[in-house]
Design a protein around this motif. Structure first.
Motif, PDB file in Angstrom:
ATOM      1  N   ASP A  88      -2.580   3.531  -7.868  1.00  0.00           N
ATOM      2  CA  ASP A  88      -1.481   3.221  -6.960  1.00  0.00           C
ATOM      3  C   ASP A  88      -0.909   4.567  -6.472  1.00  0.00           C
ATOM      4  O   ASP A  88      -1.180   5.607  -7.086  1.00  0.00           O
ATOM      5  N   ASP A 134       2.746   5.188  -4.694  1.00  0.00           N
ATOM      6  CA  ASP A 134       4.194   5.400  -4.861  1.00  0.00           C
ATOM      7  C   ASP A 134       4.644   5.029  -6.278  1.00  0.00           C
ATOM      8  O   ASP A 134       4.386   3.923  -6.755  1.00  0.00           O
ATOM      9  N   GLY A 135       5.326   5.953  -6.922  1.00  0.00           N
ATOM     10  CA  GLY A 135       5.811   5.707  -8.283  1.00  0.00           C
ATOM     11  C   GLY A 135       4.766   5.995  -9.340  1.00  0.00           C
ATOM     12  O   GLY A 135       5.065   6.003 -10.535  1.00  0.00           O
ATOM     13  N   THR A 136       3.514   6.214  -8.892  1.00  0.00           N
ATOM     14  CA  THR A 136       2.421   6.501  -9.831  1.00  0.00           C
ATOM     15  C   THR A 136       1.928   7.934  -9.626  1.00  0.00           C
ATOM     16  O   THR A 136       1.877   8.723 -10.560  1.00  0.00           O
ATOM     17  N   ASP A 151       2.612   1.469 -11.450  1.00  0.00           N
ATOM     18  CA  ASP A 151       3.960   1.612 -12.021  1.00  0.00           C
ATOM     19  C   ASP A 151       4.797   0.341 -11.977  1.00  0.00           C
ATOM     20  O   ASP A 151       5.990   0.407 -12.283  1.00  0.00           O
ATOM     21  N   THR A 152       4.231  -0.794 -11.582  1.00  0.00           N
ATOM     22  CA  THR A 152       5.053  -2.004 -11.481  1.00  0.00           C
ATOM     23  C   THR A 152       4.336  -3.216 -12.094  1.00  0.00           C
ATOM     24  O   THR A 152       3.112  -3.204 -12.262  1.00  0.00           O
ATOM     25  N   ASP A 206       1.312  -4.215 -10.175  1.00  0.00           N
ATOM     26  CA  ASP A 206       0.061  -3.489 -10.437  1.00  0.00           C
ATOM     27  C   ASP A 206      -0.655  -4.126 -11.624  1.00  0.00           C
ATOM     28  O   ASP A 206      -1.880  -4.255 -11.633  1.00  0.00           O
TER      29      ASP A 206
HETATM   30 MG    MG Z   1       3.854   1.868  -6.989  1.00  0.00          MG
END
Ligand code: MG
Length: 229
Positions: free
Chosen positions: A8, A10-12, A177-178, A181
Motif C-alpha cells: 500500500d 499512504d500510511g504504509t 496500514d488499515t 488492507d
Molecule cells: Mg494506506
C-alpha cells in the motif's frame, strides 16, 4: 517460488502530510464548484480514489459522467503534483521504508508490487516525489476497481505477466496500514503484514487478525526475514 509483496502507499510507505486529501478537495472546489467547508469529512484510510470520487460527486450533486470524472481527476493530479513539490510540503517516508525496499530489491526471492487505492497516475506522482518509483514491477490501483477487495487479482495478473511466476495465495503478502488492507489480502487468500504507521494503532489493527502486525517497518532485517522466510 518468489514471494509477491504488494505494498500500500499512504500510511504504509509514506505520509503526504495531508497533501493527498487536500488535493482531492482542491479539485472539488476547482471543478465541481463546491467549497470544501460544505463537505463532510473524507474517510480516506484504505479508500480507493474511485470510491472517494463517487462519494464527492454524490455529496456535491453531480452524476458520475466520464468526462467530468476525467476533468476532476486531471485537476486532482495537477494539484497533487503542485502540493507535493511546494515549499510548504511536510510529507515524509515512514520509518524504515527506504532501507527495506533497497534490501528487498537485492533479494532474488522477492517480487515487489503495489496494491493501492490511488489512481495509477496519482501513485506515480507520490512515488516519484520520494524516488520510490523504480522499486515496483507493477500493481493494482484505484482506477482498476472501486472496491479494494477486488484489486488483488489486477496486481497479481500484471506482475505474473512480467515475471512469468505463477503465485499461489500463500506466496502473496499485502503490506498495509488499515483494516481494509487486511480485508483485501484476505479476499485473495493472501497474508497481510499490518503496520501501525497510518491512522490505526497496532491494537486496532490486531483486532482484524492480520497475519502479522508491526509498529513500523524500521527493523529492516527482521521485516525482511518475516516477509521472505
Ligand atoms: Mg494506506
Amino acid at each position: 517460488m518468489p514471494r509477491l509483496l504488494l505494498f500500500d502507499i499512504d500510511g504504509t510507505l509514506m505520509d503526504t502530510g495531508g497533501a493527498g486529501g487536500a488535493s482531492l478537495l482542491d479539485a472539488v472546489e476547482d471543478v465541481l464548484g463546491v467549497s470544501r467547508s460544505q463537505l463532510a469529512p473524507l474517510d480516506l484510510a484504505g479508500a480507493t480514489d474511485a470510491g472517494v470520487v463517487r462519494t464527492l460527486f454524490s455529496q456535491t450533486g453531480h452524476e458520475l459522467a466520464d468526462a467530468l470524472v476525467k476533468q476532476y481527476l486531471d485537476r486532482y493530479l495537477l494539484r497533487l503534483h503542485e502540493r507535493l513539490h511546494h515549499d510548504s510540503f511536510t510529507g515524509r517516508l515512514l520509518p524504515g521504508v527506504e532501507s527495506l525496499l533497497h534490501q528487498l530489491k537485492t533479494r532474488a526471492n522477492a517480487d515487489l508490487g503495489l496494491l493501492t487505492g490511488n489512481v495509477r497516475a496519482g501513485a506515480d506522482i507520490k512515488l516519484q516525489r520520494f524516488q520510490l518509483d523504480s522499486f515496483f514491477l507493477e500493481g493494482a490501483f484505484g482506477d482498476d476497481a472501486e472496491d479494494r477487495n477486488h484489486l488483488g487479482p489486477f496486481a497479481t495478473r500484471r506482475i505474473q505477466a512480467i515475471t512469468g511466476h505463477t503465485y499461489s495465495p500463500e506466496d502473496i503478502i499485502v503490506i498495509g496500514d488499515t483494516p481494509k488492507d487486511i480485508a483485501c489480502a484476505r479476499a485473495i487468500g493472501a497474508r497481510c503484514l499490518a503496520v501501525a504507521t497510518g491512522t490505526f494503532q497496532a491494537a486496532a489493527l490486531a483486532h482484524h487478525s492480520p497475519w502479522q502486525c508491526l509498529e513500523d517497518l524500521s527493523e529492516t532485517d527482521r521485516v525482511c526475514d518475516l516477509l521472505l522466510q
